[in-house]
Design a protein around this motif. Structure first.
Motif, PDB file in Angstrom:
ATOM      1  N   GLU A  42       0.855  -1.182   0.000  1.00  0.00           N
ATOM      2  CA  GLU A  42       0.000   0.000   0.000  1.00  0.00           C
ATOM      3  C   GLU A  42       0.893   1.234   0.000  1.00  0.00           C
ATOM      4  O   GLU A  42       1.779   1.363   0.835  1.00  0.00           O
ATOM      5  CB  GLU A  42      -0.913   0.008   1.221  1.00  0.00           C
ATOM      6  N   GLN A  43       0.656   2.122  -0.951  1.00  0.00           N
ATOM      7  CA  GLN A  43       1.465   3.338  -1.030  1.00  0.00           C
ATOM      8  C   GLN A  43       0.982   4.314   0.035  1.00  0.00           C
ATOM      9  O   GLN A  43      -0.177   4.727   0.044  1.00  0.00           O
ATOM     10  CB  GLN A  43       1.338   3.952  -2.423  1.00  0.00           C
ATOM     11  N   ILE A  44       1.880   4.680   0.952  1.00  0.00           N
ATOM     12  CA  ILE A  44       1.479   5.568   2.046  1.00  0.00           C
ATOM     13  C   ILE A  44       2.005   6.986   1.857  1.00  0.00           C
ATOM     14  O   ILE A  44       1.610   7.887   2.591  1.00  0.00           O
ATOM     15  CB  ILE A  44       1.931   5.017   3.406  1.00  0.00           C
ATOM     16  N   TRP A  45       2.907   7.175   0.882  1.00  0.00           N
ATOM     17  CA  TRP A  45       3.423   8.519   0.615  1.00  0.00           C
ATOM     18  C   TRP A  45       3.967   8.556  -0.801  1.00  0.00           C
ATOM     19  O   TRP A  45       4.561   7.584  -1.286  1.00  0.00           O
ATOM     20  CB  TRP A  45       4.552   8.871   1.585  1.00  0.00           C
ATOM     21  N   THR A  46       3.718   9.666  -1.487  1.00  0.00           N
ATOM     22  CA  THR A  46       4.341   9.908  -2.789  1.00  0.00           C
ATOM     23  C   THR A  46       4.802  11.356  -2.830  1.00  0.00           C
ATOM     24  O   THR A  46       4.338  12.192  -2.047  1.00  0.00           O
ATOM     25  CB  THR A  46       3.374   9.670  -3.967  1.00  0.00           C
ATOM     26  N   THR A  52      -1.627  12.229   5.057  1.00  0.00           N
ATOM     27  CA  THR A  52      -1.454  11.098   5.962  1.00  0.00           C
ATOM     28  C   THR A  52      -2.540  10.071   5.693  1.00  0.00           C
ATOM     29  O   THR A  52      -3.725  10.414   5.576  1.00  0.00           O
ATOM     30  CB  THR A  52      -1.528  11.556   7.424  1.00  0.00           C
ATOM     31  N   VAL A  53      -2.152   8.806   5.563  1.00  0.00           N
ATOM     32  CA  VAL A  53      -3.109   7.751   5.279  1.00  0.00           C
ATOM     33  C   VAL A  53      -3.173   6.793   6.459  1.00  0.00           C
ATOM     34  O   VAL A  53      -2.346   6.828   7.369  1.00  0.00           O
ATOM     35  CB  VAL A  53      -2.721   6.974   4.003  1.00  0.00           C
ATOM     36  N   VAL A  54      -4.190   5.917   6.443  1.00  0.00           N
ATOM     37  CA  VAL A  54      -4.348   4.904   7.477  1.00  0.00           C
ATOM     38  C   VAL A  54      -3.860   3.573   6.913  1.00  0.00           C
ATOM     39  O   VAL A  54      -4.299   3.143   5.854  1.00  0.00           O
ATOM     40  CB  VAL A  54      -5.822   4.790   7.926  1.00  0.00           C
ATOM     41  N   ALA A  55      -2.946   2.929   7.618  1.00  0.00           N
ATOM     42  CA  ALA A  55      -2.344   1.677   7.159  1.00  0.00           C
ATOM     43  C   ALA A  55      -2.624   0.567   8.163  1.00  0.00           C
ATOM     44  O   ALA A  55      -2.799   0.828   9.359  1.00  0.00           O
ATOM     45  CB  ALA A  55      -0.833   1.848   6.976  1.00  0.00           C
ATOM     46  N   SER A 141      -1.440  -0.283  17.233  1.00  0.00           N
ATOM     47  CA  SER A 141      -2.682   0.077  16.549  1.00  0.00           C
ATOM     48  C   SER A 141      -3.133   1.471  16.977  1.00  0.00           C
ATOM     49  O   SER A 141      -2.755   1.971  18.045  1.00  0.00           O
ATOM     50  CB  SER A 141      -3.774  -0.942  16.889  1.00  0.00           C
ATOM     51  N   SER A 142      -3.950   2.100  16.140  1.00  0.00           N
ATOM     52  CA  SER A 142      -4.548   3.411  16.459  1.00  0.00           C
ATOM     53  C   SER A 142      -3.513   4.417  16.922  1.00  0.00           C
ATOM     54  O   SER A 142      -3.681   5.090  17.944  1.00  0.00           O
ATOM     55  CB  SER A 142      -5.642   3.253  17.528  1.00  0.00           C
ATOM     56  N   ASP A 143      -2.421   4.522  16.194  1.00  0.00           N
ATOM     57  CA  ASP A 143      -1.332   5.403  16.612  1.00  0.00           C
ATOM     58  C   ASP A 143      -0.789   6.122  15.387  1.00  0.00           C
ATOM     59  O   ASP A 143      -1.168   5.830  14.243  1.00  0.00           O
ATOM     60  CB  ASP A 143      -0.218   4.593  17.287  1.00  0.00           C
ATOM     61  N   THR A 144       0.097   7.074  15.625  1.00  0.00           N
ATOM     62  CA  THR A 144       0.778   7.779  14.539  1.00  0.00           C
ATOM     63  C   THR A 144       2.241   7.363  14.562  1.00  0.00           C
ATOM     64  O   THR A 144       2.968   7.676  15.507  1.00  0.00           O
ATOM     65  CB  THR A 144       0.667   9.306  14.697  1.00  0.00           C
ATOM     66  N   VAL A 145       2.648   6.639  13.532  1.00  0.00           N
ATOM     67  CA  VAL A 145       4.011   6.136  13.430  1.00  0.00           C
ATOM     68  C   VAL A 145       4.802   7.071  12.521  1.00  0.00           C
ATOM     69  O   VAL A 145       4.368   7.381  11.406  1.00  0.00           O
ATOM     70  CB  VAL A 145       4.030   4.705  12.874  1.00  0.00           C
ATOM     71  N   THR A 146       5.942   7.529  12.992  1.00  0.00           N
ATOM     72  CA  THR A 146       6.753   8.496  12.241  1.00  0.00           C
ATOM     73  C   THR A 146       8.114   7.889  11.910  1.00  0.00           C
ATOM     74  O   THR A 146       8.783   7.324  12.784  1.00  0.00           O
ATOM     75  CB  THR A 146       6.948   9.793  13.043  1.00  0.00           C
ATOM     76  N   PHE A 147       8.501   8.027  10.651  1.00  0.00           N
ATOM     77  CA  PHE A 147       9.812   7.584  10.191  1.00  0.00           C
ATOM     78  C   PHE A 147      10.683   8.816   9.979  1.00  0.00           C
ATOM     79  O   PHE A 147      10.318   9.725   9.227  1.00  0.00           O
ATOM     80  CB  PHE A 147       9.687   6.800   8.888  1.00  0.00           C
ATOM     81  N   ALA A 148      11.813   8.857  10.679  1.00  0.00           N
ATOM     82  CA  ALA A 148      12.756   9.967  10.540  1.00  0.00           C
ATOM     83  C   ALA A 148      13.869   9.543   9.596  1.00  0.00           C
ATOM     84  O   ALA A 148      14.483   8.481   9.776  1.00  0.00           O
ATOM     85  CB  ALA A 148      13.328  10.343  11.899  1.00  0.00           C
ATOM     86  N   LEU A 149      14.140  10.367   8.572  1.00  0.00           N
ATOM     87  CA  LEU A 149      15.152  10.066   7.564  1.00  0.00           C
ATOM     88  C   LEU A 149      16.370  10.955   7.778  1.00  0.00           C
ATOM     89  O   LEU A 149      16.252  12.197   7.735  1.00  0.00           O
ATOM     90  CB  LEU A 149      14.588  10.277   6.149  1.00  0.00           C
ATOM     91  N   ASP A 150      17.510  10.347   8.005  1.00  0.00           N
ATOM     92  CA  ASP A 150      18.765  11.072   8.163  1.00  0.00           C
ATOM     93  C   ASP A 150      19.373  11.273   6.779  1.00  0.00           C
ATOM     94  O   ASP A 150      19.907  10.339   6.176  1.00  0.00           O
ATOM     95  CB  ASP A 150      19.707  10.282   9.064  1.00  0.00           C
ATOM     96  N   LYS A 151      19.292  12.475   6.265  1.00  0.00           N
ATOM     97  CA  LYS A 151      19.720  12.726   4.887  1.00  0.00           C
ATOM     98  C   LYS A 151      21.222  12.560   4.689  1.00  0.00           C
ATOM     99  O   LYS A 151      21.673  12.310   3.567  1.00  0.00           O
ATOM    100  CB  LYS A 151      19.267  14.132   4.457  1.00  0.00           C
ATOM    101  N   THR A 152      22.002  12.658   5.766  1.00  0.00           N
ATOM    102  CA  THR A 152      23.443  12.449   5.615  1.00  0.00           C
ATOM    103  C   THR A 152      23.773  10.981   5.366  1.00  0.00           C
ATOM    104  O   THR A 152      24.868  10.656   4.908  1.00  0.00           O
ATOM    105  CB  THR A 152      24.201  12.936   6.865  1.00  0.00           C
ATOM    106  N   THR A 171      -0.812   6.873   9.964  1.00  0.00           N
ATOM    107  CA  THR A 171      -1.727   6.484  11.029  1.00  0.00           C
ATOM    108  C   THR A 171      -2.050   5.003  10.884  1.00  0.00           C
ATOM    109  O   THR A 171      -2.357   4.535   9.789  1.00  0.00           O
ATOM    110  CB  THR A 171      -3.023   7.309  10.963  1.00  0.00           C
ATOM    111  N   THR A 172      -1.966   4.258  11.977  1.00  0.00           N
ATOM    112  CA  THR A 172      -2.300   2.844  11.925  1.00  0.00           C
ATOM    113  C   THR A 172      -3.771   2.616  12.280  1.00  0.00           C
ATOM    114  O   THR A 172      -4.355   3.360  13.066  1.00  0.00           O
ATOM    115  CB  THR A 172      -1.416   2.029  12.886  1.00  0.00           C
ATOM    116  N   ALA A 173      -4.345   1.589  11.684  1.00  0.00           N
ATOM    117  CA  ALA A 173      -5.764   1.297  11.868  1.00  0.00           C
ATOM    118  C   ALA A 173      -6.037   0.764  13.275  1.00  0.00           C
ATOM    119  O   ALA A 173      -5.142   0.250  13.949  1.00  0.00           O
ATOM    120  CB  ALA A 173      -6.209   0.276  10.827  1.00  0.00           C
ATOM    121  N   PRO A 174      -7.286   0.871  13.727  1.00  0.00           N
ATOM    122  CA  PRO A 174      -7.650   0.344  15.052  1.00  0.00           C
ATOM    123  C   PRO A 174      -7.454  -1.168  15.134  1.00  0.00           C
ATOM    124  O   PRO A 174      -7.446  -1.871  14.116  1.00  0.00           O
ATOM    125  CB  PRO A 174      -9.131   0.716  15.188  1.00  0.00           C
TER     126      PRO A 174
END
Length: 303
Positions: A42-46, A52-55, A141-152, A171-174
């Motif tokens: 499932e594509q969650i970002w382009t 923000t989508v629910v996955a 579940s039912s949370d906001t998961v964040t991925f941090a990208l270190d550009k270096t 956002t994760t589904a219930p």
């Protein structure tokens, strides 16, 4: 007459063999991010759609797709083991994951993951991707998961840093549950008296001991003792079976099963709504061991 084309071909081959094509300069551009659950992408970002989508919470792999090759040495270390050269994820990866309530919404053992690199153009010509894999599938579940990208740590072979956001959230589904019956239709399914009912959760489920207080099974209004067992290969599935003292499910009567609201996923996040099903046992009448079953608890807890 034929020597001309052959000579040109030979010159062309010689020029090719002497050349040393190099990867083009330029910053790798993050094109898209895919969330993979049970083999489904499932594509969650382009780059063109940042909503923000629910996955599904039971994520198995997150793929970050770039428009060109990355410097793999910034993502993985090359090591030699038993004389064989291989790659290993870096101890400090260029992509990390977090959620706001990690202190309370955390699995046992604590969540961990690996970040790997794949230079194959799996997502299209000239693309490459890195992948984040939880050690055991699933995020809270039912949370906001964040991925941090270190550009270096996400650069071309020449050190050009990636272009794209430094953080991506989903956002994760219930947390929810369903039941897998042979007929595929609740209320009409007939099962053998020894049937182990698969309870299929939307995420990695909590330990069976944590789920037991939320399981209620009754036949003709009488609570039945039951047993829970995890699936050896799929952490989202738990099997529900009659307690050994019953000898099997009662025959010819509706058996009502409820997984009650409050049942936790592996991170302690509770189901918000009940899940129910009904089936009928069939076959020879069960033969219980001598002594029978103790009286079922009033709350329907397991034996």
């Amino acid at each position: 007459m034929r020597s001309g084309p052959l000579l040109l071909l030979a010159v062309g081959l010689a020029a090719t063999s002497c050349s040393s094509p190099q990867e083009p300069h330029g910053s790798p551009v993050l094109l898209s991010v895919y969330w993979i659950t049970a083999g489904q992408k499932e594509q969650i970002w382009t780059v063109s759609d940042t909503d923000t989508v629910v996955a599904p919470a039971a994520g198995q792999e997150i793929d970050f797709v770039f428009d060109r090759l990355l410097d793999g040495s910034r993502i993985e270390d090359t090591v030699t083991q038993n004389g064989v050269e291989t790659t290993m994820p870096k101890a400090t990866p260029p992509v990390t994951v977090s959620w706001p309530d990690e202190a309370t919404a955390m699995s046992t053992p604590p969540f961990s993951d690996s970040v790997l690199y794949n230079s194959e153009p799996f997502y299209g010509a000239a693309t490459a991707y890195l992948l984040l894999r939880p050690t055991t599938a699933g995020f809270p579940s039912s949370d906001t998961v964040t991925f941090a990208l270190d550009k270096t740590g996400l650069t071309s072979a020449y050190g050009d840093q990636m272009l794209g956001p430094s953080q991506i959230s989903v956002t994760t589904a219930p947390f929810s549950a369903s039941f897998r019956l042979p007929s595929g239709a609740d209320g009409a399914a007939t099962v053998p008296s020894s049937y182990m009912l698969p309870v299929v959760f939307s995420n990695r489920a909590g330990a069976t001991g944590a789920l037991e207080p939320f399981v209620h099974v009754a036949a003709n209004g009488v609570l039945l003792p039951v047993a829970l067992a995890p699936d050896a290969n799929d952490p989202t599935v738990v099997y529900l079976s009659p307690a050994s003292c019953l000898g099997g499910w009662p025959i010819g009567v509706p058996i009502e099963v409820t997984m009650a609201a409050g049942a936790p996923d592996a991170f302690g996040v509770a189901m918000a709504a009940d899940a129910t099903t009904t089936f009928v046992g069939s076959g020879p009448a069960p033969t219980a061991p001598d002594g029978g079953c103790p009286a079922a608890a009033s709350d329907g807890g397991t034996d």
